[in-house]
Design a protein around this motif. Structure first.
Motif, short mmCIF file in Angstrom:
data_model
loop_
_atom_site.label_atom_id
_atom_site.label_comp_id
_atom_site.label_asym_id
_atom_site.label_seq_id
_atom_site.Cartn_x
_atom_site.Cartn_y
_atom_site.Cartn_z
N LEU A 40 0.83 -1.21 0.00
CA LEU A 40 0.00 0.00 0.00
C LEU A 40 0.87 1.27 0.00
O LEU A 40 0.50 2.28 -0.61
N LEU A 43 1.61 2.64 -3.34
CA LEU A 43 0.58 3.52 -3.90
C LEU A 43 0.70 4.93 -3.31
O LEU A 43 0.68 5.92 -4.03
N PHE A 53 4.24 12.40 4.57
CA PHE A 53 4.26 12.21 6.03
C PHE A 53 3.48 10.96 6.43
O PHE A 53 3.80 10.31 7.43
N ASP A 57 5.27 7.50 8.14
CA ASP A 57 4.78 6.88 9.38
C ASP A 57 4.47 5.39 9.15
O ASP A 57 4.80 4.55 9.99
N LYS A 61 6.38 2.27 11.02
CA LYS A 61 5.66 1.27 11.82
C LYS A 61 5.93 -0.15 11.29
O LYS A 61 6.11 -1.08 12.08
N ARG A 107 1.53 -1.93 20.50
CA ARG A 107 1.02 -0.57 20.23
C ARG A 107 1.29 -0.17 18.76
O ARG A 107 0.50 0.52 18.13
N ARG A 111 -1.71 0.74 15.75
CA ARG A 111 -1.84 1.91 14.83
C ARG A 111 -2.18 1.44 13.42
O ARG A 111 -3.00 2.04 12.72
N TRP A 118 -9.82 2.16 8.34
CA TRP A 118 -9.99 3.23 7.36
C TRP A 118 -9.95 2.64 5.94
O TRP A 118 -10.80 2.95 5.11
N LEU A 123 -12.15 1.47 0.70
CA LEU A 123 -12.26 0.57 -0.44
C LEU A 123 -13.72 0.18 -0.71
O LEU A 123 -14.12 0.02 -1.86
N HIS A 151 -6.42 10.81 15.98
CA HIS A 151 -5.38 11.75 15.57
C HIS A 151 -5.60 13.14 16.11
O HIS A 151 -6.74 13.61 16.18
N PHE A 163 -5.89 14.76 1.10
CA PHE A 163 -7.02 14.09 0.43
C PHE A 163 -7.50 14.88 -0.80
O PHE A 163 -7.89 14.29 -1.80
N MET A 176 -4.61 1.33 -9.65
CA MET A 176 -4.77 0.02 -9.00
C MET A 176 -4.07 -1.09 -9.77
O MET A 176 -3.75 -2.14 -9.23
C1 1PX Z 1 -6.26 0.64 -3.03
C2 1PX Z 1 -6.19 1.95 -2.42
C3 1PX Z 1 -5.33 1.90 -1.30
C4 1PX Z 1 -4.93 3.18 -0.69
C5 1PX Z 1 -3.71 2.90 0.08
C6 1PX Z 1 -3.29 3.91 0.97
C7 1PX Z 1 -2.36 3.38 2.01
C8 1PX Z 1 -2.44 4.19 3.20
C9 1PX Z 1 -1.53 3.78 4.28
C10 1PX Z 1 -1.84 4.59 5.47
C11 1PX Z 1 -1.13 4.11 6.66
C12 1PX Z 1 -1.36 5.06 7.77
C13 1PX Z 1 -0.82 4.56 9.05
C14 1PX Z 1 -1.19 5.55 10.11
C15 1PX Z 1 -0.88 5.04 11.47
C16 1PX Z 1 -1.20 6.16 12.44
O1 1PX Z 1 -2.36 6.39 12.73
N1 1PX Z 1 -0.18 6.85 12.95
C17 1PX Z 1 -0.39 8.00 13.81
C18 1PX Z 1 -0.24 7.64 15.26
O2 1PX Z 1 1.02 7.06 15.48
P1 1PX Z 1 1.77 7.36 16.87
O3 1PX Z 1 3.04 6.51 16.81
O4 1PX Z 1 2.08 8.84 16.90
O5 1PX Z 1 0.85 6.97 17.97
C19 1PX Z 1 0.58 9.06 13.38
O6 1PX Z 1 0.54 10.18 14.22
C20 1PX Z 1 0.19 9.37 11.99
C21 1PX Z 1 0.83 10.02 11.16
C22 1PX Z 1 0.51 10.13 9.72
C23 1PX Z 1 -0.88 10.52 9.36
C24 1PX Z 1 -1.81 9.41 9.10
C25 1PX Z 1 -3.02 9.86 8.35
C26 1PX Z 1 -3.68 8.65 7.75
C27 1PX Z 1 -4.72 9.02 6.76
C28 1PX Z 1 -5.29 7.85 6.06
C29 1PX Z 1 -4.50 7.45 4.85
C30 1PX Z 1 -4.83 8.25 3.68
C31 1PX Z 1 -4.12 7.84 2.44
C32 1PX Z 1 -4.95 8.12 1.26
C33 1PX Z 1 -4.50 7.46 0.03
C34 1PX Z 1 -5.54 7.00 -0.87
#
Ligand code: 1PX
Length: 215
Positions: A40, A43, A53, A57, A61, A107, A111, A118, A123, A151, A163, A176
């Motif tokens: 992922l 992508l 960013f 992250d 992880k 932990r 995450r 989500w 999807l 968050h 977004f 895809m």
């Molecule tokens: C077929 C379509 C697939 C789309 C794939 C997109 C892959 C997305 C991967 C996202 C992985 C995000 C992991 C976030 C983990 C998290 O919540 N981390 C937070 C907490 O961690 P901590 O160690 O501080 O307790 C951290 O603060 C987060 C930082 C980054 C921001 C996360 C925003 C996630 C938004 C959802 C993903 C949107 C991607 C949109 C692409 C279509």
């Protein structure tokens, strides 16, 4: 960054990784779970710098979990179930507040587990959407229903800005890399229930051990 993260995204590959992560006894292999996320990330990396960013992250992880797998305790990290047992039995988890284990496997996986919810919601929206529906809205709604509540304001704002820059639905379907739009919908139809199963197994395990709010 590993080579695999610079290669082209393919939805089918991600689906295969999440499929391989389920054992016949419904245990979850961490290695394949991580491969699913790394797929992922490919992508995300193709979507431009606003997603940097998030990608950073996710990579960090997955790397923490891979490091546990490669460590001398590696066998205990083979599955989510064995990891939970090992870390709890050996008191390797900060349960109430951050302390000496700020990067425990439990932990860290939590995450990604929240992010899996989500992904599942996004999807499913994508799968059932019409040609002219906005991916940014589908992504935002899925995020608000799931990850956003975990968050802080700044992350929510930055995610919201990113977004807006998502490609429109037809272009997103091309990314895809699984063929025609009908084929994309077909693969999404297989991906969503599978992600749902992996999510539910983890959720139940974490709930049973009171791990759903790990700091
Ligand atoms: C077929 C379509 C697939 C789309 C794939 C997109 C892959 C997305 C991967 C996202 C992985 C995000 C992991 C976030 C983990 C998290 O919540 N981390 C937070 C907490 O961690 P901590 O160690 O501080 O307790 C951290 O603060 C987060 C930082 C980054 C921001 C996360 C925003 C996630 C938004 C959802 C993903 C949107 C991607 C949109 C692409 C279509």
């Amino acid at each position: 960054m590993a080579d695999s993260e610079n290669q082209k995204f393919c939805l089918q590959e991600v689906l295969d990784s999440f499929k391989s992560c389920l054992s016949p006894e419904k245990e979850i292999y961490i290695e394949h779970y991580v491969y699913g996320w790394r797929g992922l990330v490919k992508l995300l990396n193709s979507l431009g710098s606003l997603f940097g960013f998030i990608s950073k992250d996710a990579v960090s992880k997955t790397q923490i979990l891979m490091n546990f797998l490669k460590s001398e305790n590696g066998p205990h990290y083979a599955t989510v179930q064995s990891m939970v047992k090992f870390e709890l039995d050996n008191k390797l988890v900060d349960v109430d507040k951050k302390g000496i284990y700020p990067e425990s496997g439990c932990r860290t996986l939590l995450r990604l587990h929240r992010a899996l919810r989500w992904l599942q919601l996004f999807l499913e929206r994508l799968r059932t959407s019409k040609e002219d529906e906005k991916t940014s809205v589908m992504c935002r709604d899925a995020y608000n229903e799931s990850l956003a509540q975990h968050h802080p304001w700044l992350i929510r704002k930055s995610a919201g800005v990113a977004f807006y820059s998502l490609p429109v639905r037809p272009a997103f379907f091309e990314v895809m890399n699984v063929g025609t739009h009908e084929q994309v919908v077909d693969v999404l139809g297989k991906a969503v229930p599978l992600l749902c199963e992996v999510y539910e197994i983890t959720e139940e395990l974490y709930q049973k051990h009171n791990l759903l709010d790990l700091p």
